[in-house]
Design a protein around this motif. Structure first.
Motif, PDB file in Angstrom:
ATOM      1  N   GLN A  33       1.578  -0.334  -6.537  1.00  0.00           N
ATOM      2  CA  GLN A  33       0.817   0.194  -7.927  1.00  0.00           C
ATOM      3  C   GLN A  33       1.328   1.416  -8.189  1.00  0.00           C
ATOM      4  O   GLN A  33       1.243   1.944  -9.384  1.00  0.00           O
ATOM      5  N   GLY A  34       2.108   2.264  -7.435  1.00  0.00           N
ATOM      6  CA  GLY A  34       2.629   3.529  -7.552  1.00  0.00           C
ATOM      7  C   GLY A  34       1.865   4.486  -7.237  1.00  0.00           C
ATOM      8  O   GLY A  34       0.588   4.597  -7.168  1.00  0.00           O
ATOM      9  N   CYS A  89       4.537   3.788   2.563  1.00  0.00           N
ATOM     10  CA  CYS A  89       4.455   2.463   2.033  1.00  0.00           C
ATOM     11  C   CYS A  89       4.378   1.527   3.182  1.00  0.00           C
ATOM     12  O   CYS A  89       5.232   1.449   4.236  1.00  0.00           O
ATOM     13  N   ALA A  90       3.441   0.549   3.193  1.00  0.00           N
ATOM     14  CA  ALA A  90       3.197  -0.496   4.140  1.00  0.00           C
ATOM     15  C   ALA A  90       2.726  -1.580   3.485  1.00  0.00           C
ATOM     16  O   ALA A  90       2.233  -1.531   2.130  1.00  0.00           O
ATOM     17  N   VAL A 105       5.771   9.091 -11.260  1.00  0.00           N
ATOM     18  CA  VAL A 105       5.258   8.102 -10.305  1.00  0.00           C
ATOM     19  C   VAL A 105       6.181   7.481  -9.494  1.00  0.00           C
ATOM     20  O   VAL A 105       7.370   7.073 -10.046  1.00  0.00           O
ATOM     21  N   TYR A 106       5.833   7.297  -8.223  1.00  0.00           N
ATOM     22  CA  TYR A 106       6.895   6.776  -7.189  1.00  0.00           C
ATOM     23  C   TYR A 106       6.235   5.405  -6.879  1.00  0.00           C
ATOM     24  O   TYR A 106       5.258   5.243  -6.422  1.00  0.00           O
ATOM     25  N   TYR A 107       7.192   4.363  -6.757  1.00  0.00           N
ATOM     26  CA  TYR A 107       6.817   2.973  -6.771  1.00  0.00           C
ATOM     27  C   TYR A 107       7.527   2.576  -5.308  1.00  0.00           C
ATOM     28  O   TYR A 107       8.690   2.652  -5.104  1.00  0.00           O
ATOM     29  N   CYS A 108       6.867   1.756  -4.514  1.00  0.00           N
ATOM     30  CA  CYS A 108       7.293   1.147  -3.415  1.00  0.00           C
ATOM     31  C   CYS A 108       7.782  -0.420  -3.973  1.00  0.00           C
ATOM     32  O   CYS A 108       6.869  -0.895  -4.562  1.00  0.00           O
ATOM     33  N   HIS A 121       0.765  -1.167   0.095  1.00  0.00           N
ATOM     34  CA  HIS A 121       0.043   0.079  -0.085  1.00  0.00           C
ATOM     35  C   HIS A 121       0.879   1.174   0.031  1.00  0.00           C
ATOM     36  O   HIS A 121       1.648   1.270   0.874  1.00  0.00           O
ATOM     37  N   GLU A 122       0.708   1.977  -0.801  1.00  0.00           N
ATOM     38  CA  GLU A 122       1.326   3.532  -0.967  1.00  0.00           C
ATOM     39  C   GLU A 122       0.437   4.648  -1.036  1.00  0.00           C
ATOM     40  O   GLU A 122      -0.754   4.409  -1.320  1.00  0.00           O
TER      41      GLU A 122
END
Length: 115
Positions: A107-108, A22-23, A92-95, A5-6
């Motif tokens: 998902q970003g 992010c978790a 877009v930042y992705y964990c 989850h972001e």
């Protein structure tokens, strides 16, 4: 398999600050690394910051003065702290979670820096 989850992506003005969260849900066996990558339109995905299970932080030199990463082991969460943002940080930042040779992606979340 975990579900990532972001949150925290937003529209921000140049010079502003933002923290992404992010978790994950699920159980991970073994030491893992969590971190953030970003991808701007037409660009390759690039590493922004990572933090190992023991707390070692890895940040590219080009971003280290403005970006930092922290973690909360009690919540299985990591945070990306960004400051002095510029339009070039729009992406877009992705964990991600890396366990051994396996990497899972979120998902970003969109970060847009604009005046």
């Amino acid at each position: 398999q975990v579900h990532i989850h972001e949150s925290g992506g937003d529209l921000v003005q140049p010079g502003g600050s933002l923290t992404l969260s992010c978790a994950f849900d699920g159980t991970i066996s073994g030491p893992y690394t969590m971190g953030w990558y970003r991808q701007a339109p037409g660009q390759q995905r690039e590493m922004v910051a990572q933090i190992t299970y023991t707390g070692t932080q890895i940040t590219p030199e080009s971003l280290a003065a403005r970006f930092s990463i922290s973690k909360d082991n009690t919540r299985d969460a990591v945070y990306l702290h960004m400051k002095d943002l510029s339009t070039e940080d729009t992406a877009v930042y992705y964990c991600m979670i890396e366990l051994g040779t396996t990497i899972q992606w979120g998902q970003g979340t969109q970060v847009t820096v604009t005046s």
